[in-house]
Scaffold this motif. Sequence first.
Motif, PDB file in Angstrom:
ATOM      1  N   LYS A  77       0.829  -1.210   0.000  1.00 51.97           N
ATOM      2  CA  LYS A  77       0.000   0.000   0.000  1.00 51.97           C
ATOM      3  C   LYS A  77       0.857   1.251   0.000  1.00 51.97           C
ATOM      4  O   LYS A  77       0.552   2.235  -0.685  1.00 51.97           O
ATOM      5  N   ARG A  78       1.955   1.223   0.745  1.00 59.70           N
ATOM      6  CA  ARG A  78       2.826   2.388   0.787  1.00 59.70           C
ATOM      7  C   ARG A  78       3.575   2.576  -0.526  1.00 59.70           C
ATOM      8  O   ARG A  78       3.813   3.705  -0.957  1.00 59.70           O
ATOM      9  N   LEU A  79       3.963   1.461  -1.156  1.00 59.98           N
ATOM     10  CA  LEU A  79       4.670   1.539  -2.432  1.00 59.98           C
ATOM     11  C   LEU A  79       3.726   1.717  -3.602  1.00 59.98           C
ATOM     12  O   LEU A  79       4.183   1.938  -4.729  1.00 59.98           O
ATOM     13  N   GLN A  80       2.415   1.589  -3.350  1.00 66.72           N
ATOM     14  CA  GLN A  80       1.380   1.723  -4.379  1.00 66.72           C
ATOM     15  C   GLN A  80       1.595   0.748  -5.531  1.00 66.72           C
ATOM     16  O   GLN A  80       1.544   1.107  -6.711  1.00 66.72           O
ATOM     17  N   ILE A  81       1.831  -0.514  -5.173  1.00 67.45           N
ATOM     18  CA  ILE A  81       1.907  -1.590  -6.154  1.00 67.45           C
ATOM     19  C   ILE A  81       0.947  -2.683  -5.710  1.00 67.45           C
ATOM     20  O   ILE A  81       0.601  -2.778  -4.526  1.00 67.45           O
ATOM     21  N   PRO A  82       0.469  -3.514  -6.634  1.00 62.74           N
ATOM     22  CA  PRO A  82      -0.481  -4.560  -6.254  1.00 62.74           C
ATOM     23  C   PRO A  82       0.112  -5.506  -5.222  1.00 62.74           C
ATOM     24  O   PRO A  82       1.264  -5.956  -5.356  1.00 62.74           O
ATOM     25  N   ALA A  83      -0.661  -5.818  -4.197  1.00 65.52           N
ATOM     26  CA  ALA A  83      -0.172  -6.741  -3.160  1.00 65.52           C
ATOM     27  C   ALA A  83       0.132  -8.111  -3.739  1.00 65.52           C
ATOM     28  O   ALA A  83       1.059  -8.792  -3.284  1.00 65.52           O
ATOM     29  N   ALA A  84      -0.629  -8.541  -4.769  1.00 64.75           N
ATOM     30  CA  ALA A  84      -0.395  -9.855  -5.371  1.00 64.75           C
ATOM     31  C   ALA A  84       1.008  -9.959  -5.947  1.00 64.75           C
ATOM     32  O   ALA A  84       1.680 -10.990  -5.810  1.00 64.75           O
ATOM     33  N   VAL A  85       1.476  -8.894  -6.595  1.00 68.16           N
ATOM     34  CA  VAL A  85       2.824  -8.908  -7.183  1.00 68.16           C
ATOM     35  C   VAL A  85       3.872  -9.056  -6.093  1.00 68.16           C
ATOM     36  O   VAL A  85       4.788  -9.889  -6.176  1.00 68.16           O
ATOM     37  N   LEU A  86       3.754  -8.241  -5.047  1.00 65.89           N
ATOM     38  CA  LEU A  86       4.742  -8.283  -3.971  1.00 65.89           C
ATOM     39  C   LEU A  86       4.682  -9.596  -3.202  1.00 65.89           C
ATOM     40  O   LEU A  86       5.712 -10.095  -2.729  1.00 65.89           O
ATOM     41  N   LEU A  87       3.495 -10.180  -3.073  1.00 69.33           N
ATOM     42  CA  LEU A  87       3.375 -11.458  -2.372  1.00 69.33           C
ATOM     43  C   LEU A  87       4.067 -12.575  -3.143  1.00 69.33           C
ATOM     44  O   LEU A  87       4.736 -13.433  -2.537  1.00 69.33           O
ATOM     45  N   VAL A  88       3.927 -12.606  -4.465  1.00 70.55           N
ATOM     46  CA  VAL A  88       4.606 -13.632  -5.256  1.00 70.55           C
ATOM     47  C   VAL A  88       6.117 -13.477  -5.165  1.00 70.55           C
ATOM     48  O   VAL A  88       6.857 -14.460  -4.994  1.00 70.55           O
ATOM     49  N   ILE A  89       6.601 -12.235  -5.273  1.00 66.89           N
ATOM     50  CA  ILE A  89       8.047 -11.997  -5.158  1.00 66.89           C
ATOM     51  C   ILE A  89       8.541 -12.404  -3.775  1.00 66.89           C
ATOM     52  O   ILE A  89       9.601 -13.039  -3.633  1.00 66.89           O
ATOM     53  N   THR A  90       7.782 -12.063  -2.740  1.00 73.38           N
ATOM     54  CA  THR A  90       8.158 -12.452  -1.377  1.00 73.38           C
ATOM     55  C   THR A  90       8.175 -13.965  -1.233  1.00 73.38           C
ATOM     56  O   THR A  90       9.070 -14.534  -0.600  1.00 73.38           O
ATOM     57  N   GLY A  91       7.176 -14.641  -1.813  1.00 75.15           N
ATOM     58  CA  GLY A  91       7.135 -16.092  -1.756  1.00 75.15           C
ATOM     59  C   GLY A  91       8.338 -16.734  -2.414  1.00 75.15           C
ATOM     60  O   GLY A  91       8.921 -17.699  -1.885  1.00 75.15           O
ATOM     61  N   VAL A  92       8.749 -16.207  -3.577  1.00 78.93           N
ATOM     62  CA  VAL A  92       9.941 -16.739  -4.248  1.00 78.93           C
ATOM     63  C   VAL A  92      11.173 -16.518  -3.384  1.00 78.93           C
ATOM     64  O   VAL A  92      12.033 -17.405  -3.251  1.00 78.93           O
ATOM     65  N   GLY A  93      11.268 -15.326  -2.776  1.00 81.97           N
ATOM     66  CA  GLY A  93      12.403 -15.063  -1.902  1.00 81.97           C
ATOM     67  C   GLY A  93      12.445 -16.005  -0.706  1.00 81.97           C
ATOM     68  O   GLY A  93      13.512 -16.527  -0.337  1.00 81.97           O
TER      69      GLY A  93
END
Length: 507
Positions: free
Chosen positions: A23-39
């Motif tokens: 929300k703070r970065l104003q990007i879709p949470a789904a995108v960040l969640l997938v990247i976080t999951g890969v990490g």
Amino acid sequence: MTETFQILILLLAVISLVGVIAKRLQIPAAVLLVITGVGLALIPGLPSLQLAPDLVLLLVLPPIIYWDAVKMSWKEFRFNLRPIALLAIGCVVFTTVAVAAATHFLLGFPWAVGFVLGAIISPPDSVAPLAIARRMQLPRRLLVILEGEGLANDATALVLYRFAVMAVSAGSFSFVTAAGSFVAIVAGGGHLGNWRRLALASPAPLGPRSRHRDHALDPDAVHGLLAAEQLGGSGVLATLAAGLYVSWNGLRLIPAATRLPGSVFWDFLTYLIEGMVFLITGLQARTLIPSIRHYSLAELTLAAIVVCAVVILARFVWMYPATYLPRWLFPALRRNDPYPPWQHPFLTAFAGIRGIVSLAAALAIPFTVADGSPFPDRDLILILTFTVIFVTLVGEGLTLPAVTRVLGLANAGRRERQAEREEEFKVRRRAVEAAIERLESLTESRKLGEPVVGPILAHLRNRLKDVDHRKDGDEHHRKVAELSDDIELSLIEAERDLVNDLYRAGD
């Protein structure tokens, strides 16, 4: 069991943290969640998580599809049924065939295996692109088409997927039989939707809505899906039909005491489900690492480039003829629905992001075929599916806001929102006037006195003045209304603080 709860709590904590950051970065949470999951998947020592496909198809999809359908306007869905059907059915079938042909001629896949992969990666997801589209204030019709496609395309893809897997297992494929079965399944899903309408509308105790009028939980999604699957129809279509029916008749069927807490519950539930699935999607990278070793880097790179390019380009190739050809062929359609600017189909095509359904379908591929031999290229299909999800979700998802601005569509729906707000104020005024008429009727029929009627009538007239001030567009009246809202909220907060202090003090 303790380890399972610990993992669940960890995932919920990650979803909450990523949601705040997104929300703070104003990007879709789904995108960040997938990247976080890969990490997280690449961190040694963390337990491996498997996403059970049956869990997704039976317990994850129904509430998401149902609640999205309930929130959608049935009138807008019906008005845009032609473009939605051209995308949800036509584009999915076209993409499936395009992927099958490309993988057959360029990568040497058998036709049936190519159709399996095509059916898996053909349906776009609606969660991530819609989150961006709403924030960019796109025209309302684009939002409805994207949302409608995301609701209906899963049924088409899963039916195609079922036939393709059966063809690989049996070693043969009949296009005529598959086409006839496809029509029957879609019709069966619609028939189940009609059955659900009758059950929902029934005032008898057998109507599920009558049994759950005092609960936020709603069984319609699971009921419709399970019944359709048991009868050989499309459970996704049955769930969609139930949701759209409640969308149109909810105000008549569901009392406010159920609707208000129910909305909060369903929003929270779908947020958790979507966040959990996208996070676990990224975590699936660990399960794919052993499979990667069976293929050379050059082979995987070529296959990934070919498949991703075909999936993205096929949507653009389909979009423009599907948008402009019907209007060119039918003048009556063109008069009622003129040609849209080229930016609209371009953005719709660019929003073809893959997600939950593709991953679930890939994981559901059986390990063996009918004769007991391994399912051909199963590991490669899993790798390519994950690659398409990651490339479209991260690549198109992160660049979609920039593309929207370049096309000049950012905030294009602002005037639509203003017009909708003006219509809202008109309806609010008519509603208050209807309440005043009802009060006058009750006053006459029940012989009510001024001490009872006076305060209520004064309150309704004040509401009329408030509506008039908010709709006239005058800057002074708008500021006064906003200040009034702030003061009222502050007064409510003061009352709540006092009651809370007295409760904590034991008074």
